[in-house]
Design an enzyme around this catalytic site. Structure first.
Site, PDB file in Angstrom:
ATOM      1  N   HIS A 117      12.644 -12.754   8.622  1.00  0.00           N
ATOM      2  CA  HIS A 117      12.307 -13.474   7.388  1.00  0.00           C
ATOM      3  C   HIS A 117      13.456 -13.539   6.388  1.00  0.00           C
ATOM      4  O   HIS A 117      13.496 -14.449   5.569  1.00  0.00           O
ATOM      5  CB  HIS A 117      11.072 -12.849   6.728  1.00  0.00           C
ATOM      6  N   LYS A 142      -1.213 -10.464   0.800  1.00  0.00           N
ATOM      7  CA  LYS A 142      -0.060 -11.027   0.083  1.00  0.00           C
ATOM      8  C   LYS A 142      -0.410 -12.448  -0.310  1.00  0.00           C
ATOM      9  O   LYS A 142      -0.774 -13.259   0.554  1.00  0.00           O
ATOM     10  CB  LYS A 142       1.188 -11.047   0.966  1.00  0.00           C
ATOM     11  N   HIS A 153       7.583 -22.872   8.287  1.00  0.00           N
ATOM     12  CA  HIS A 153       7.838 -21.441   8.070  1.00  0.00           C
ATOM     13  C   HIS A 153       8.040 -20.727   9.412  1.00  0.00           C
ATOM     14  O   HIS A 153       8.999 -19.963   9.589  1.00  0.00           O
ATOM     15  CB  HIS A 153       6.666 -20.828   7.298  1.00  0.00           C
ATOM     16  N   GLU A 163       5.240 -15.902  14.921  1.00  0.00           N
ATOM     17  CA  GLU A 163       4.747 -14.651  14.303  1.00  0.00           C
ATOM     18  C   GLU A 163       4.083 -13.757  15.355  1.00  0.00           C
ATOM     19  O   GLU A 163       4.081 -12.529  15.219  1.00  0.00           O
ATOM     20  CB  GLU A 163       3.767 -14.953  13.153  1.00  0.00           C
ATOM     21  N   ASN A 218       8.578  -8.265   8.139  1.00  0.00           N
ATOM     22  CA  ASN A 218       9.485  -9.325   7.696  1.00  0.00           C
ATOM     23  C   ASN A 218      10.636  -9.552   8.658  1.00  0.00           C
ATOM     24  O   ASN A 218      11.647 -10.158   8.288  1.00  0.00           O
ATOM     25  CB  ASN A 218      10.048  -8.978   6.313  1.00  0.00           C
ATOM     26  N   ARG A 243      -8.622 -12.653 -14.428  1.00  0.00           N
ATOM     27  CA  ARG A 243      -8.032 -11.367 -14.027  1.00  0.00           C
ATOM     28  C   ARG A 243      -8.524 -10.883 -12.659  1.00  0.00           C
ATOM     29  O   ARG A 243      -8.393  -9.718 -12.313  1.00  0.00           O
ATOM     30  CB  ARG A 243      -8.277 -10.271 -15.068  1.00  0.00           C
ATOM     31  N   ARG A 251       5.660  -1.653   5.986  1.00  0.00           N
ATOM     32  CA  ARG A 251       5.214  -3.044   5.935  1.00  0.00           C
ATOM     33  C   ARG A 251       6.394  -4.024   5.945  1.00  0.00           C
ATOM     34  O   ARG A 251       6.261  -5.148   6.420  1.00  0.00           O
ATOM     35  CB  ARG A 251       4.302  -3.295   4.725  1.00  0.00           C
ATOM     36  N   GLU A 288       3.887  -2.377   0.591  1.00  0.00           N
ATOM     37  CA  GLU A 288       5.239  -2.491   1.130  1.00  0.00           C
ATOM     38  C   GLU A 288       6.227  -1.503   0.518  1.00  0.00           C
ATOM     39  O   GLU A 288       7.316  -1.873   0.095  1.00  0.00           O
ATOM     40  CB  GLU A 288       5.747  -3.933   0.980  1.00  0.00           C
ATOM     41  N   HIS A 321      13.711 -17.137   5.433  1.00  0.00           N
ATOM     42  CA  HIS A 321      13.447 -17.625   4.073  1.00  0.00           C
ATOM     43  C   HIS A 321      14.661 -18.383   3.525  1.00  0.00           C
ATOM     44  O   HIS A 321      14.524 -19.364   2.794  1.00  0.00           O
ATOM     45  CB  HIS A 321      13.088 -16.462   3.140  1.00  0.00           C
ATOM     46  N   LYS A 346      -1.071  -5.980  12.682  1.00  0.00           N
ATOM     47  CA  LYS A 346      -0.845  -6.204  11.255  1.00  0.00           C
ATOM     48  C   LYS A 346      -1.777  -5.336  10.404  1.00  0.00           C
ATOM     49  O   LYS A 346      -1.348  -4.754   9.405  1.00  0.00           O
ATOM     50  CB  LYS A 346      -1.003  -7.684  10.894  1.00  0.00           C
TER      51      LYS A 346
HETATM   52  P1  NAD Z   1       0.374 -24.724   6.506  1.00  0.00           P
HETATM   53  O1  NAD Z   1      -0.593 -24.007   5.700  1.00  0.00           O
HETATM   54  O2  NAD Z   1       1.282 -25.699   5.842  1.00  0.00           O
HETATM   55  O3  NAD Z   1      -0.381 -25.461   7.696  1.00  0.00           O
HETATM   56  C1  NAD Z   1       0.342 -26.185   8.631  1.00  0.00           C
HETATM   57  C2  NAD Z   1      -0.173 -27.624   8.775  1.00  0.00           C
HETATM   58  O4  NAD Z   1      -1.336 -27.617   9.600  1.00  0.00           O
HETATM   59  C3  NAD Z   1      -0.578 -28.287   7.482  1.00  0.00           C
HETATM   60  O5  NAD Z   1      -0.225 -29.646   7.529  1.00  0.00           O
HETATM   61  C4  NAD Z   1      -2.095 -28.134   7.505  1.00  0.00           C
HETATM   62  O6  NAD Z   1      -2.737 -29.106   6.721  1.00  0.00           O
HETATM   63  C5  NAD Z   1      -2.394 -28.325   8.952  1.00  0.00           C
HETATM   64  N1  NAD Z   1      -3.626 -27.716   9.455  1.00  0.00           N
HETATM   65  C6  NAD Z   1      -4.174 -26.548   9.095  1.00  0.00           C
HETATM   66  N2  NAD Z   1      -5.199 -26.255   9.895  1.00  0.00           N
HETATM   67  C7  NAD Z   1      -5.328 -27.276  10.759  1.00  0.00           C
HETATM   68  C8  NAD Z   1      -6.195 -27.552  11.837  1.00  0.00           C
HETATM   69  N3  NAD Z   1      -7.101 -26.654  12.234  1.00  0.00           N
HETATM   70  N4  NAD Z   1      -6.057 -28.710  12.495  1.00  0.00           N
HETATM   71  C9  NAD Z   1      -5.086 -29.593  12.145  1.00  0.00           C
HETATM   72  N5  NAD Z   1      -4.206 -29.385  11.163  1.00  0.00           N
HETATM   73  C10 NAD Z   1      -4.329 -28.227  10.472  1.00  0.00           C
HETATM   74  O7  NAD Z   1       1.352 -23.696   7.288  1.00  0.00           O
HETATM   75  P2  NAD Z   1       1.104 -22.308   8.009  1.00  0.00           P
HETATM   76  O8  NAD Z   1       2.112 -22.245   9.078  1.00  0.00           O
HETATM   77  O9  NAD Z   1      -0.320 -22.078   8.335  1.00  0.00           O
HETATM   78  O10 NAD Z   1       1.467 -21.242   6.880  1.00  0.00           O
HETATM   79  C11 NAD Z   1       2.767 -21.136   6.374  1.00  0.00           C
HETATM   80  C12 NAD Z   1       2.702 -20.460   5.031  1.00  0.00           C
HETATM   81  O11 NAD Z   1       2.168 -19.145   5.182  1.00  0.00           O
HETATM   82  C13 NAD Z   1       4.047 -20.306   4.360  1.00  0.00           C
HETATM   83  O12 NAD Z   1       3.952 -20.706   3.018  1.00  0.00           O
HETATM   84  C14 NAD Z   1       4.340 -18.821   4.462  1.00  0.00           C
HETATM   85  O13 NAD Z   1       5.127 -18.351   3.418  1.00  0.00           O
HETATM   86  C15 NAD Z   1       2.948 -18.244   4.394  1.00  0.00           C
HETATM   87  N6  NAD Z   1       2.834 -16.910   5.006  1.00  0.00           N
HETATM   88  C16 NAD Z   1       2.219 -15.955   4.268  1.00  0.00           C
HETATM   89  C17 NAD Z   1       2.048 -14.693   4.791  1.00  0.00           C
HETATM   90  C18 NAD Z   1       1.301 -13.658   4.029  1.00  0.00           C
HETATM   91  O14 NAD Z   1       1.287 -12.496   4.435  1.00  0.00           O
HETATM   92  N7  NAD Z   1       0.632 -14.025   2.958  1.00  0.00           N
HETATM   93  C19 NAD Z   1       2.507 -14.394   6.086  1.00  0.00           C
HETATM   94  C20 NAD Z   1       3.132 -15.405   6.822  1.00  0.00           C
HETATM   95  C21 NAD Z   1       3.289 -16.674   6.256  1.00  0.00           C
HETATM   96  N1  GLY Z   2       4.050 -11.385   6.517  1.00  0.00           N
HETATM   97  C1  GLY Z   2       4.535 -10.156   6.002  1.00  0.00           C
HETATM   98  C2  GLY Z   2       3.484  -9.282   5.407  1.00  0.00           C
HETATM   99  O1  GLY Z   2       2.330  -9.647   5.324  1.00  0.00           O
HETATM  100  O2  GLY Z   2       3.773  -8.229   4.979  1.00  0.00           O
END
Ligand code: NAD
Ligand code: GLY
Length: 361
Positions: free
Chosen positions: A248, A143, A265, A185, A245, A121, A241, A237, A252, A227
């Site tokens: 997005h 998030k 992404h 972003e 997006n 939890r 907030r 949100e 998405h 942010k």
């Molecule tokens: P990812 O986590 O897939 O990383 C991208 C690639 O880079 C992967 O292959 C990873 O293994 C590699 N990598 C990571 N760090 C590295 C480094 N230092 N050197 C070499 N390779 C490295 O993708 P991302 O773009 O970081 O994240 C995308 C995800 O984030 C999506 O799922 C998206 O929905 C999510 N997201 C979440 C929020 C939120 O607020 N929680 C906001 C934006 C995006």
């Molecule tokens: N990436 C959108 C949010 O964190 O709200």
């Protein structure tokens, strides 16, 4: 030089540390002092690069430190892989005082956060983002979640980390395509909240694409400032907030429609912002010159600006499965002007025009 920001959320406030070689600095992980054990959650790409160094740093607390390395990729952000985290935590007798540490990009950050939100939890976790996208966006704000085959990030929880350690040095090993995805972003933050920052991004395109340390430091710092201010004002949100997006709703739909992992992404968000800007222009908020400028900026960061042609009906179907949809009504983030955004419903006719103009239909 290290910069520290605070995400102001009352008793759930936490620091964001931004600087070089931070994963070696034990003091930044002081939240681990009270932990009974520490679990680094990472993936098979990032583990060989940074897990050993981080383990050494965390071992200073004198608690057991284990590493869980998941398969790498957006297509693994699902129940099956979340379960692997729970399996390991239970097998090795993790408890409520266990600290999870997310070492990786947004996929690892979102999954680890969700595991932390739901294991027993709720346990504490630290974000150690290693992609630009994760440093400027996903590691901040709490998030967390996983994808569902029918929709992106559909299963999840709000769960804030206790600290974010953004080590700029880790960006040096990031592939160019991933760097560009993060820059989408960064542009988003300028477009929705800070026109002067957008000017700065435009003027520093070459430095950003070259992963110049000073340029990166400013891009990460300003993005986190924007942010964290939005998150502090509207953690769950209820309003502002949602403007984070921008791009997005369309993005998405591209990710889900292509199959997770086909487009990154950030690539989908980059193209989605062109579509969102086109719609904003059609609604007479931003000028054609603003739209062209944004498209050019996104293009110059080596991001796609032409949408995949799924056809209008498929886009509308995919965009229905969006967390902003209310009573079946899709809502879009619209730029009122450069540096200011709002969220609203838009007549389908104008959305269809945008889908046609951007290659989607
Ligand atoms: P990812 O986590 O897939 O990383 C991208 C690639 O880079 C992967 O292959 C990873 O293994 C590699 N990598 C990571 N760090 C590295 C480094 N230092 N050197 C070499 N390779 C490295 O993708 P991302 O773009 O970081 O994240 C995308 C995800 O984030 C999506 O799922 C998206 O929905 C999510 N997201 C979440 C929020 C939120 O607020 N929680 C906001 C934006 C995006
Ligand atoms: N990436 C959108 C949010 O964190 O709200």
């Amino acid at each position: 030089m290290m910069k520290t920001l605070e995400v102001d959320l009352g008793s759930r406030s936490y620091p964001i540390y931004i600087g070089a070689n931070l994963i070696d600095q034990t003091v930044l992980f002081s939240a681990c002092e009270k932990a009974t054990s520490i679990y680094i959650v990472t993936n098979t790409t990032v583990a060989p690069l940074y897990a050993e160094r981080l383990t050494k740093t965390l071992a200073s607390f004198g608690k057991p430190v284990r590493t869980i390395a998941l398969p790498d990729g957006e297509s693994y952000k699902d129940w099956k892989n979340l379960q692997l985290i729970f399996d390991d935590l239970l097998k090795f007798r993790a408890d409520r005082q266990t600290m999870l540490v997310a070492l990786g990009g947004g996929v690892i950050g979102d999954m680890t956060g969700f595991a932390a939100a739901s294991f027993m939890r709720g346990v504490r976790f630290i974000q150690v983002p290693t992609t630009l996208l994760a440093q400027v966006d996903s590691s901040v704000g709490g998030k967390t979640g996983i994808n569902h085959p029918l929709g992106k990030n559909m299963i999840g929880a709000f769960h804030q980390p206790v600290a974010v350690v953004a080590d700029l040095s880790t960006l040096k090993t990031l592939p160019a395509r991933e760097l560009s995805a993060g820059l989408a972003e960064v542009i988003k933050h300028g477009a929705i909240a800070d026109a002067a920052f957008l000017d700065w991004i435009e003027a520093n395109t070459a430095g950003l694409l070259a992963c110049d340390t000073e340029a990166m430091a400013h891009a990460v710092l300003r993005s986190c400032e924007i942010k964290s201010a939005v998150v502090s004002a509207d953690e769950r949100e209820g309003g502002i907030r949602a403007t984070l997006n921008f791009g997005h709703t369309f993005g998405h739909a591209i990710e889900a429609g292509m199959g997770y992992g086909e487009w990154l992404h950030g690539e989908a968000v980059g193209c989605g912002m062109v579509m969102g800007a086109d719609l904003s222009c059609r609604l007479n908020h931003i000028s054609k010159a603003d739209l062209d400028r944004l498209r050019k900026m996104i293009q110059s960061m080596n991001l796609p600006t032409e949408a995949p042609k799924f056809g209008a009906a498929r886009y509308m179907e995919l965009m229905q499965v969006d967390k902003k949809t209310e009573g079946g009504q899709i809502r879009y983030v619209i730029l009122e002007k450069i540096g200011k955004a709002q969220i609203k419903s838009v007549p389908d006719a104008q959305v269809l025009e945008t889908l046609q103009a951007t290659g989607a239909a």
